[in-house]
Design an enzyme around this catalytic site. Sequence first.
Site, PDB file in Angstrom:
ATOM      1  N   PRO A 173       0.809  -1.235   0.000  1.00 12.65           N
ATOM      2  CA  PRO A 173       0.000   0.000   0.000  1.00 12.65           C
ATOM      3  C   PRO A 173       0.836   1.275   0.000  1.00 12.65           C
ATOM      4  O   PRO A 173       1.839   1.394   0.712  1.00 12.65           O
ATOM      5  CB  PRO A 173      -0.810  -0.136   1.291  1.00 12.65           C
ATOM      6  CG  PRO A 173      -0.942  -1.604   1.493  1.00 12.65           C
ATOM      7  CD  PRO A 173       0.372  -2.181   1.034  1.00 12.65           C
ATOM      8  N   CYS A 174       0.396   2.242  -0.800  1.00 12.39           N
ATOM      9  CA  CYS A 174       1.157   3.484  -0.967  1.00 12.39           C
ATOM     10  C   CYS A 174       0.614   4.644  -0.140  1.00 12.39           C
ATOM     11  O   CYS A 174       1.241   5.696  -0.060  1.00 12.39           O
ATOM     12  CB  CYS A 174       1.163   3.887  -2.443  1.00 12.39           C
ATOM     13  SG  CYS A 174      -0.483   4.316  -3.086  1.00 12.39           S
ATOM     14  N   GLN A 175      -0.570   4.469   0.487  1.00 15.71           N
ATOM     15  CA  GLN A 175      -1.205   5.607   1.165  1.00 15.71           C
ATOM     16  C   GLN A 175      -0.318   6.224   2.247  1.00 15.71           C
ATOM     17  O   GLN A 175      -0.369   7.432   2.498  1.00 15.71           O
ATOM     18  CB  GLN A 175      -2.542   5.173   1.788  1.00 15.71           C
ATOM     19  CG  GLN A 175      -3.589   4.723   0.789  1.00 15.71           C
ATOM     20  CD  GLN A 175      -3.553   3.225   0.554  1.00 15.71           C
ATOM     21  OE1 GLN A 175      -2.508   2.601   0.698  1.00 15.71           O
ATOM     22  NE2 GLN A 175      -4.694   2.655   0.199  1.00 15.71           N
ATOM     23  N   PHE A 204       2.794   6.695   2.167  1.00 17.53           N
ATOM     24  CA  PHE A 204       3.943   7.414   1.614  1.00 17.53           C
ATOM     25  C   PHE A 204       3.548   8.482   0.602  1.00 17.53           C
ATOM     26  O   PHE A 204       4.366   9.329   0.250  1.00 17.53           O
ATOM     27  CB  PHE A 204       4.895   6.417   0.942  1.00 17.53           C
ATOM     28  CG  PHE A 204       5.256   5.246   1.799  1.00 17.53           C
ATOM     29  CD1 PHE A 204       5.925   5.418   3.000  1.00 17.53           C
ATOM     30  CD2 PHE A 204       4.902   3.956   1.422  1.00 17.53           C
ATOM     31  CE1 PHE A 204       6.254   4.342   3.806  1.00 17.53           C
ATOM     32  CE2 PHE A 204       5.226   2.866   2.216  1.00 17.53           C
ATOM     33  CZ  PHE A 204       5.898   3.058   3.413  1.00 17.53           C
TER      34      PHE A 204
END
Length: 229
Positions: free
Chosen positions: A95-97, A99
């Site tokens: 998951p990128c949320q 960063f």
Amino acid sequence: MTKMMRLPPGATGATFCSGVGTPELAAPWIDWRLACEIAPFPRAVLKQRFGFLCPDDPDRNQGDRVLLSDMADITAETWREHGLPLPDLIVAGTPCQAFSVAGARRGLADARGNLTMKFVEIVHDLQDAAPSRPFLVVWENVPGVLSSHDNAFGCLLGGLVGHDAPIILPDGGSWPGFGMVAGPRARLAWRILDAQHFGVPQRRRRVFVVADFGGRADPAAVLFERAGL
């Protein structure tokens, strides 16, 4: 990218945070045996389009493709439990949320961001289960991970290659858009790539990490281009 890795037809693959199956679509010659995704809609796509089955599906036999849910429960033993060979290629888009510059940027303190380090644990567990078996890892995320306040990218790099501590830049600033590191477990390279340069009508920049465990391929040859006129 997978062609540059010299993975022959029939090589086995696994994906984590699999989404709707981008690796499976991009590299159909890989025998994708394990996927791990928690969201209902992507799980439905993986089952319908790529033939993955949940462990409790009545039609699934031991050794068939398996769709799992929470990657926090996965170890090297998972492959044996489901009758699967260990993978030659592991792909993850954790998951990128945590960063992204569009989010709160809590980094590894965010449970979603900390899945990055859980991924490192899974990779190491697989390596320890079969130390002489080479395999490759591809990991991708948003460029914001390069400037995470907690050096999340340095934690990932140091963890993957087997350092005892995170890798820290001398100036303490953001990580550059490309580079290489090596350690006792692996060697790796990373580079920011933009989807618009690969036939997609969208500007979508992502950091790609290619890590080699055991001499399967040269990460630099996969990600970097030779200088020329």
